[in-house]
Write a protein that holds these residues in place. Structure first.
Motif: not given
Length: 336
Positions: A160-161, A257-258, A294-304
Motif C-alpha cells: 500500500a505504498g 497513510v495519514r 512493510n504490511a506490518a508497518l502499514f497496519f501500525a501506521l494506520c493504527a497511529g
C-alpha cells in the motif's frame, strides 16, 4: 514533424456536469490537429449530455459521443474510449482527461517522440506529456524538479505504498546523514496515466483493453505498464505540456497513510487502496519477508493515524480494501 502527418483520433471521458471543461479539452484537441474526437459520456446529467450531443451535431462528424448507461467508473469508460478510438481507422490515439488542456505544440512533440522511439527499433511505444497544474514556466520547472528529486516505493516489496527502507533513507536525508538519491533522469517511464498519453492504435490493440474490474484508480498504470513488461518503452516528453488542474482534492497531499484518514470520499479511498495493493501484489514475489514487514508497518501506521486524526470510520474501509485486494476481489464492490 516532417513529411505527411499521421492521422490521430482523440478520446476523452466525462461525467456529471463537466461538459464545459470537456468541450474545452475537445476544442484544444482540434486546435492541435486531431482528425476526430470520441467523447465517452460516463453518466452525465441531462443538461450536460444535451450539450455534448449539440457539440457533436455541429461538428460535421468530427466529434462522436458514446453514452454509458451510468457512471461505470473510469476503467470501463476508458476501455470504451480506447476501443472506440481504435475502431476509427486512425494511426494514433491521443487520450486526455476531461480537464486536461494540452498546450500549443504538445501533439506534434508527442508524435515526434514516438517516432524517435520507433526509429530506435522499439515495437511497442507510447509517449506521455509532462502534466502540470499550470502552464507557467516556474510551475513546470517545479514539477520537473519534483519528479526527479526523490525515489518512490519499490512496488516489488511495498505494501500500500509503504516501504520501511524508503522511510529510513528519507529520515537519514533529513538528518543530513545521507545524500538524497535522485530518480533516474532518463526520459522513460515504467507506466503513465491516461491523461495526455499518445500511442499508435496498433500498440493499443496489441495491449488489449484496460481492466474494467479496477473500476476506479490504477487501471491506467496497470494498462500502460504492459508496454514496458513486453519490452516496449514509454517516452516522457517534458516539452509537451498538458495542464492538469488539481482542483479540490478528495485526499490531501502529504504523508499518504495519514491522508487516507483525512480523505473525504469512502468510495474513492476504497478503490484507490484496493487497486494499488492489488497491483503491488502482482509485482515481484507476492509475499516475501520485506513485503510482510512493510504490511506490518502499514497496519501500525494506520493504527497511529486513526488515533491522531480520530477518524475511526476509515478503518473498516481500509480493512475491506486490503482484504479484497489480497483475495483478488475486484469489480464494483462499492458504489461510486
Amino acid at each position: 514533424m516532417t513529411g505527411s502527418r499521421p492521422t490521430v483520433a482523440g478520446a476523452t471521458v466525462t461525467y456529471g456536469a463537466r461538459h464545459a471543461s470537456c468541450l474545452a479539452v475537445v476544442a484544444r484537441m482540434v486546435e492541435e490537429g486531431v482528425d476526430t474526437v470520441l467523447i465517452v459520456d460516463n453518466g452525465s446529467v441531462p443538461a450536460a449530455a444535451a450539450a455534448l450531443d449539440a457539440a457533436a451535431a455541429q461538428s460535421g462528424g468530427r466529434i462522436t459521443v458514446k453514452r454509458m448507461p451510468r457512471n461505470e467508473g473510469s476503467a470501463p469508460a476508458f476501455a470504451a474510449a480506447i476501443a472506440g478510438a481504435c475502431d476509427a481507422d486512425t494511426e494514433y490515439v491521443w487520450l486526455l482527461d476531461d480537464d486536461n488542456l494540452a498546450q500549443p505544440g504538445a501533439l506534434d512533440r508527442l508524435l515526434a517522440a514516438d517516432r524517435a522511439l520507433r526509429d530506435e527499433g522499439v515495437a511497442l511505444t507510447a509517449a506521455a506529456p509532462l502534466r502540470a497544474p499550470e502552464a507557467d514556466a516556474r510551475t513546470i520547472a517545479h514539477v520537473v524538479a519534483t519528479e526527479t528529486a526523490r525515489e518512490s516505493p519499490r512496488e516489488a516489496i511495498s505494501f500500500a505504498g509503504v516501504e520501511a527502507g524508503l522511510y529510513a533513507r528519507r529520515l537519514l536525508e533529513r538528518l543530513g546523514v545521507r545524500r538524497p538519491r535522485a530518480r533516474s533522469r532518463g526520459t522513460d517511464l515504467a507506466y503513465a496515466p491516461y491523461g495526455g498519453l499518445l500511442a499508435r492504435a496498433e500498440v493499443l490493440r496489441a495491449l488489449g483493453l484496460p481492466r474494467a474490474d479496477f473500476v476506479l484508480y490504477g487501471d491506467d498504470l496497470e494498462y500502460t505498464s504492459r508496454i514496458v513488461a513486453r519490452g516496449g518503452r514509454i517516452g516522457h516528453v517534458r516539452d509537451a505540456v498538458v495542464v492538469d488542474p488539481r482542483g479540490e482534492r478528495w485526499m490531501p497531499p502529504g504523508f499518504e497513510v495519514r491522508a487516507m484518514f483525512l480523505s473525504t470520499s469512502p468510495a474513492l479511498l476504497y478503490y484507490f487502496l484496493r487497486n494499488r495493493l492489488h497491483r503491488e501484489l502482482g509485482t515481484g514475489r507476492r509475499w516475501s519477508i520485506p513485503r510482510a514487514g512493510n504490511a506490518a508497518l502499514f497496519f501500525a501506521l494506520c493504527a497511529g493515524c486513526a488515533i491522531v486524526t480520530r477518524r475511526w470510520s476509515k478503518l473498516p474501509i481500509i480493512r475491506r480494501a486490503v482484504g479484497d485486494a489480497v483475495a483478488g476481489r475486484l469489480g464494483r464492490q462499492v458504489e461510486i
